[in-house]
Write an enzyme that holds these catalytic residues in place. Sequence first.
Site, short mmCIF file in Angstrom:
data_model
loop_
_atom_site.label_atom_id
_atom_site.label_comp_id
_atom_site.label_asym_id
_atom_site.label_seq_id
_atom_site.Cartn_x
_atom_site.Cartn_y
_atom_site.Cartn_z
N HIS A 135 -1.58 -47.19 -16.08
CA HIS A 135 -2.11 -48.43 -15.48
C HIS A 135 -3.35 -48.32 -14.59
O HIS A 135 -3.90 -49.34 -14.22
CB HIS A 135 -0.99 -49.15 -14.70
CG HIS A 135 -0.37 -48.36 -13.60
ND1 HIS A 135 0.65 -48.86 -12.81
CD2 HIS A 135 -0.58 -47.09 -13.15
CE1 HIS A 135 1.01 -47.95 -11.93
NE2 HIS A 135 0.29 -46.88 -12.11
N HIS A 136 -3.75 -47.09 -14.20
CA HIS A 136 -4.91 -46.99 -13.30
C HIS A 136 -6.26 -46.90 -14.02
O HIS A 136 -7.30 -47.04 -13.37
CB HIS A 136 -4.80 -45.75 -12.40
CG HIS A 136 -3.62 -45.75 -11.49
ND1 HIS A 136 -3.34 -46.78 -10.62
CD2 HIS A 136 -2.62 -44.84 -11.31
CE1 HIS A 136 -2.23 -46.50 -9.95
NE2 HIS A 136 -1.77 -45.33 -10.35
N ALA A 137 -6.27 -46.61 -15.33
CA ALA A 137 -7.54 -46.39 -16.02
C ALA A 137 -8.42 -47.64 -15.95
O ALA A 137 -7.95 -48.76 -16.15
CB ALA A 137 -7.29 -46.00 -17.48
N HIS A 174 0.44 -49.14 -7.27
CA HIS A 174 -0.11 -50.44 -7.66
C HIS A 174 -0.75 -50.39 -9.05
O HIS A 174 -1.50 -49.46 -9.35
CB HIS A 174 -1.16 -50.88 -6.62
CG HIS A 174 -1.82 -52.19 -6.96
ND1 HIS A 174 -3.18 -52.38 -6.91
CD2 HIS A 174 -1.29 -53.37 -7.37
CE1 HIS A 174 -3.46 -53.62 -7.25
NE2 HIS A 174 -2.34 -54.25 -7.54
N ASP A 176 -3.36 -51.28 -10.52
CA ASP A 176 -4.71 -51.80 -10.25
C ASP A 176 -5.58 -51.99 -11.48
O ASP A 176 -6.32 -52.99 -11.58
CB ASP A 176 -5.43 -50.92 -9.20
CG ASP A 176 -5.58 -49.46 -9.62
OD1 ASP A 176 -4.95 -49.04 -10.62
OD2 ASP A 176 -6.34 -48.73 -8.94
#
Length: 373
Positions: A135-137, A174, A176
Amino acid sequence: MSKRKVAYFYDSDVGAYTYGLGHPMKPHRIRVTHDLVTAYGMLDKMHVLRAKRATPEVMSSFHTDEYVHFLQNVTPETAERMTFHGTRFLVGEDNPAFEGVFEFCSISAGGSIGAARKITSGAADIAINWAGGLHHAKKREASGFCYINDIVLGILELLRSYPRVLYIDIDCHHGDGVEEAFYTSNRVMTCSFHKFGEYFPGTGTQEDRGRGKGKGYAVNVPLKDGITDESYKSVFQPVISKILETFRPSAVVLQCGSDSLAGDKLGCFNLTMKGHAACVQFMRKQNIPLILLGGGGYTVKNVARTWAFETACALGIEDDIDLNLPWNQYFEWFGPRYRLEVAENNMEDLNVKDGSLERVREKALEQLRNLIP
Ligand code: ZLS
Ligand code: CA
Ligand code: ZN
């Protein structure tokens, strides 16, 4: 509980990739999970698929050509030299240029895109990709162990067929990258539950709600250390119920990051396997097409236990599962109890101590009441 058609994506090559000695992210955990799923006899109860690997063209539906091209060509040897153009695609030790990094990404992303296609074609009610959930990419940058955002790519695929998609993120960090990708859209609602305060990536306050047309469509639930099953449920269920009622998604993507479990190497929550899986069970009973993805999770044996149990939840056979582990290739890792369980520990739940949990819940519900359809 009625049956669901379940599609399960697994590529037997995924477990061989390594971020490097001493790196907390271990793709091997996907293989250990698969071994438990196999030992429990679940493979015969679902469609087991090896996804087509995501091509650079497909990845470019979110990421820049320049970044995808970089990932395709970078090697451990050229990593230094390739931080040219004044652009740094890989930042710091969190995202090393490990051997086969592009193939690893194409497996992870291929699974999530494949999962989305199984859902939109109606071939599956629930599709699983434990190698996904990164999910951070970002569009043009790797971050927090994530290089290619398989989740964004999967959601874009769902948006070709569905008007509205709900993204839920129970990873301790998170979500993000996914939030940012759809920050100005009212077709994707993102909802992340995460530790907030001196913790990576540092974003995800309740003031961050989306922008423009997307105002109100990003929901953040910032939490403190030590959250228990009971506390988690007391915020997850009312907030998600309100979202389902107001947003009425055509499909749901649930990122099941398991660093929110008790005893995780990087996490700081106190959820048991059953408390974590309660989120999966709650979403399954809504009868909305559902995609389950992996994510974080750094205490490998607990990751494997939880994702294997959640695979059983998708199938609706969790009550028939023997909590004494069957023999499997990694049996000795699961001692001394050899049980399918992740127990809570005695850490204090800082969310109830000062009443912050109630305040956070009420604020999220208020945001949803004010949502302009
Ligand atoms: O959500 O906190 C950070 C960034 C730093 C501290 C760590 N150093 C190495 C870089 C700068 C500020 N990064 C986090 C990223 C957490 C990503 C979570 C991903 C997800 O679960 C989804 C998959 C972080 N926490 C812990 C580490 N990095 C970390 C711990 C140990 C090591 C070894 C390998 C590398 C360097 C030494 C590393 C990172
Ligand atoms: Ca999260
Ligand atoms: Zn995480």
